[in-house]
Motif scaffolding. Structure first.
Motif, short mmCIF file in Angstrom:
data_model
loop_
_atom_site.label_atom_id
_atom_site.label_comp_id
_atom_site.label_asym_id
_atom_site.label_seq_id
_atom_site.Cartn_x
_atom_site.Cartn_y
_atom_site.Cartn_z
N SER A 11 5.18 1.68 13.68
CA SER A 11 3.84 1.16 13.50
C SER A 11 3.66 -0.12 13.90
CB SER A 11 3.07 1.70 12.54
OG SER A 11 3.63 1.09 11.21
N ARG A 214 -0.85 13.01 2.61
CA ARG A 214 -0.03 11.99 2.86
C ARG A 214 1.33 12.33 3.81
NH1 ARG A 214 -0.06 6.15 0.63
NH2 ARG A 214 1.24 5.28 2.26
N LEU A 218 -1.44 11.25 6.98
CA LEU A 218 -1.53 10.10 6.84
C LEU A 218 -0.40 9.07 7.27
CD1 LEU A 218 -3.72 9.57 3.69
CD2 LEU A 218 -4.52 9.32 6.20
N ASP A 219 0.89 9.65 6.67
CA ASP A 219 2.22 8.84 7.06
C ASP A 219 2.57 9.18 8.68
OD1 ASP A 219 2.48 7.97 4.62
OD2 ASP A 219 4.11 9.38 3.98
N VAL A 222 0.73 6.74 10.69
CA VAL A 222 0.84 5.54 10.57
C VAL A 222 2.44 5.25 11.54
CG1 VAL A 222 1.87 3.59 9.22
CG2 VAL A 222 -0.22 4.84 8.66
N VAL A 247 -8.80 11.01 9.94
CA VAL A 247 -8.23 10.33 9.29
C VAL A 247 -8.73 9.28 8.35
CG1 VAL A 247 -6.28 8.51 9.51
CG2 VAL A 247 -6.19 10.68 10.82
N ALA A 251 -8.28 8.81 4.34
CA ALA A 251 -7.70 7.35 3.86
C ALA A 251 -8.69 6.76 3.06
CB ALA A 251 -7.35 6.75 5.30
N ASP A 263 -2.16 -0.55 1.77
CA ASP A 263 -1.79 0.43 2.94
C ASP A 263 -3.11 1.23 3.29
OD1 ASP A 263 0.86 0.19 2.51
OD2 ASP A 263 1.17 1.84 1.28
N ARG A 264 -4.20 1.28 2.45
CA ARG A 264 -5.41 1.96 2.76
C ARG A 264 -5.99 1.07 3.71
NH1 ARG A 264 -10.58 1.46 -0.33
NH2 ARG A 264 -11.73 3.49 0.00
N ARG A 266 -4.81 -0.82 5.87
CA ARG A 266 -3.85 -0.77 6.99
C ARG A 266 -4.33 0.36 8.02
NH1 ARG A 266 0.63 -1.08 5.27
NH2 ARG A 266 1.91 0.87 6.11
N VAL A 267 -4.39 1.61 7.09
CA VAL A 267 -4.61 2.87 7.86
C VAL A 267 -6.05 3.14 8.32
CG1 VAL A 267 -5.09 5.38 7.22
CG2 VAL A 267 -3.13 4.16 6.61
#
Length: 672
Positions: A11, A214, A218-219, A222, A247, A251, A263-264, A266-267
């Motif tokens: 990513s 996740r 979500l993972d 990313v 998504v 998130a 991280d939130r 960034r997602v």
């Protein structure tokens, strides 16, 4: 050993896309170029406050009998949820998933999963209204079933066969598709609405929700940056906003640990970047080449995602009205409207799609961009005595629809029914006799090319409607199977030009591909008439074909539609060995819905749905044949009845043909 290409999986290695949406968002956020992700970290609401529906603890909204949530919808859902209670939950079986690869059947597995998720949504609303333990239990049962389901990806979408040689999902390598995104968003909405109640009765279940979402969504979102639906190659379609919007929901709500704040953001930033590819790909006229039916799960999904982003940033990132293509796409549904429940159905759409669309989403978007016509078209579908929304469209849409006060107060209004619509990006024309009414004749026609999304080979095709009901029609599409989106797509008769309203030249139909396209497209619109002219020669790989000029003309004064074809073909054979064989037939074809009576030089069509009859006329002496097409797929027969009929006009020995369409019994002229 089967392995996936991981060239784009990191990513951090991809070059950020910066299109119309990102530019607008950076402007509103006062962020430097490339600084949106950092700005989001501070702009985003906290996770518990990030979704635009109040949780069940707000009894002024949710209490039975006194809450502001739409009472008609709530009553309907509670009644059906009671019927669900105590019955076995559906179980998606391995054998059903494997059918996708064995006989192409998608419906058995998908039907079970869809029914289960809809039951869960009904239980969620019922639990929010009643707060009774038995309904919290029902919700927990549904949530755990989803968490225990091996894969959230629909088997027809999974790449496990190509990547791992496996017929069933590889749980260590989850595929993020439409289905996985839908489950993630559904779980996020459940957590948001009933989190307090789940913590009391099922401590630990919310942690399971976060772990599964996740791990499965979500993972992978990313870490893997080569998803085909991202549109990295420029081919951006409706999967993009549908998945990115889900998504975004997941998130915003489920990444709520203090350590996840960066991280939130960034997602969310990655989801916005993905949405930007879709928004930037939208043409200036807002047209959707997938057609009206796919607008709801394409452009509408993008509008919903941006509405959510605006809410999650307290209105700071409200940019929809500032992007012209988004303003224009809000108008697309009413521009494709023929009348009543009937729409212009291009690509894989139905001419009479289900009435239960998320009209509240269109209404909300129209309010945001200030489009009173689109708002009126949405309001035309607001019946206070019927549910304001449906679980069929997903839990998030259901919750928004039954809690949006402006939608619930909307007063039904007539649909605008514009007199003329021309969308140059897709070369689609819609014209009717008079604005604001569907009485009389309407015509729709298209140029375009044969590499459109959900493509049918239909360059130069047209549709005629009587009082808003299609008479010369596009069949639509049958139930999806594995073949629908594979190499066998054009073996399906509804995708072939042979079953669209176009010529077949010397026995040759149109092929698929961008090179099969219309050229020399000319549009004329004035008070008295509207017409589309185009050359179809490039759409046919026919030796000796020089030109095929088609002109489709609506004459308002005479209440008549004329389809004029003129062509130039070199003499058959022209010195080649083919000259010794008979010339293959050239036919002009029209697909008719209703009952058809053939006469010399004319055909009477009595349409479906009780619309007035129309008469088609062509020069006497042109041989005409009726070819019946029985319909046994419910996606077709529910629209058209038991059959369609193709009219074949043999024009092998001609170089022109004129077909007129008129009401069989002309109505009194509208004084306008």
């Amino acid at each position: 050993m089967h392995t996936r290409n991981t060239e784009h999986s990191d990513s951090t290695s991809h070059a950020a896309f910066r299109g119309h949406l990102t530019v607008a968002l950076e402007r509103e956020a006062n962020a430097p170029v490339g600084g949106l992700a950092d700005a989001l970290r501070d702009l985003l609401r906290s996770a518990p406050a990030s979704l635009p529906v109040l949780p069940a603890r707000h009894r002024d909204l949710w209490a039975a009998g006194t809450g502001h949530a739409d009472a008609v919808t709530v009553h309907d859902i509670l009644t059906r949820a009671e019927d669900d209670l105590g019955t076995p939950w559906g179980v998606p079986l391995a054998s059903a998933a494997a059918r996708v690869h064995r006989d192409g059947n998608r419906d058995e597995w998908e039907g079970t999963v869809f029914a289960r998720q809809r039951r869960l949504s009904r239980a969620v609303v019922t639990a929010a209204v009643t707060l009774q333990d038995r309904w919290i239990d029902e919700v927990a049962d549904g949530v755990v079933l989803l968490c225990e389901q091996s894969s959230w990806c629909w088997p027809a979408h999974d790449d496990t066969m190509g990547s791992h040689g496996a017929i069933l999902a590889t749980i260590t390598d989850p595929f993020l598709d439409l289905g996985a995104g839908e489950v993630a968003a559904q779980l996020a909405w459940i957590d948001h609405l009933l989190g307090t109640q789940l913590d009391v009765r099922y401590p630990g279940l919310r942690a399971r929700i976060r772990h599964e979402t996740r791990t499965r969504v979500l993972d992978p979102f990313v870490l893997r940056r080569d998803w085909h639906w991202l549109g990295l190659d420029g081919d951006v379609h409706n999967w993009n906003p549908w998945i990115h919007g889900n998504v975004l929901v997941a998130a915003l709500r489920l990444m709520d640990a203090p350590a996840e704040r960066d991280d939130r953001a960034r997602v969310v930033a990655l989801a916005v970047e993905g949405l930007d590819r879709y928004v930037t790909s939208l043409p200036a006229d807002g047209a959707i080449d997938e057609g009206y039916a796919y607008w709801w799960n394409g452009a509408c999904r993008a509008l919903e995602a941006l509405d959510l982003l605006s809410f999650a940033t307290r209105g700071v990132l409200e940019v929809t009205a500032s992007i012209p293509a988004l303003r224009e796409t809000v108008a697309f549904p009413h521009r494709m409207h023929l009348g009543g429940d009937w729409y212009l159905n291009l690509a894989d759409g139905q001419a009479r799609p289900p009435r239960d669309q998320p009209w509240h989403s269109l209404h909300r978007a129209a309010r945001r961009v200030g489009d009173s016509f689109a708002e009126a078209h949405a309001a035309a579908h607001r019946d206070p005595e019927r549910p304001a929304a449906s679980e069929t469209e997903g839990l998030g849409r259901l919750l928004r629809g039954i809690t949006d006060p402006e939608w619930l107060r909307a007063v039904p209004a007539p649909s605008p029914l514009p007199r003329d619509v021309w969308l140059p990006s897709t070369q689609v024309l819609v014209a009717r006799e008079n604005e604001g009414v569907c009485d009389g004749l309407a015509v729709a026609a298209k140029g375009g090319h044969n590499a459109e999304h959900h493509n049918h080979n239909d360059v130069g095709s047209f549709i005629v409607a009587s009082d808003g009901v299609p008479v010369i029609v596009d069949a639509g599409r049958p139930t999806y199977t594995l073949a629908t989106f594979g190499a066998e797509r054009y073996s399906i008769w509804t995708m072939q030009s042979s079953w669209h309203n176009v010529p077949e030249i010397r026995g040759v139909p149109q092929p698929a591909g961008a090179e099969a396209r219309a050229s020399d497209v000319v549009v004329h619109v004035d008070e008295h008439s509207t017409s589309l002219g185009l050359d179809l020669a490039a759409a046919y790989p026919v030796p000796g074909l020089v030109t095929w000029r088609r002109d489709i003309h609506l004459d308002r004064g005479l209440s008549k539609i004329v389809v004029d074809d003129r062509w130039t073909l070199e003499p058959w054979g022209n010195g080649s060995p083919a000259a010794s064989s008979p010339e293959p037939r050239t036919t002009v074809r029209m697909l008719l819905a209703g009952e058809v009576q053939l006469d010399d030089g004319s055909a009477l069509v009595i349409p479906v749905d009780g619309a007035p009859a129309v008469r088609l006329r062509w020069p006497t002496g042109v041989a005409a044949t009726l070819v019946p097409r029985p319909l046994d797929d419910p996606l077709l027969s529910d629209v058209w009845g038991s059959h369609l009929t193709r009219l074949d006009l043999d024009v092998t020995d001609r170089n022109s043909l004129s077909v007129t369409v008129e009401m069989n019994e002309p109505k009194a002229r509208n004084p306008r």
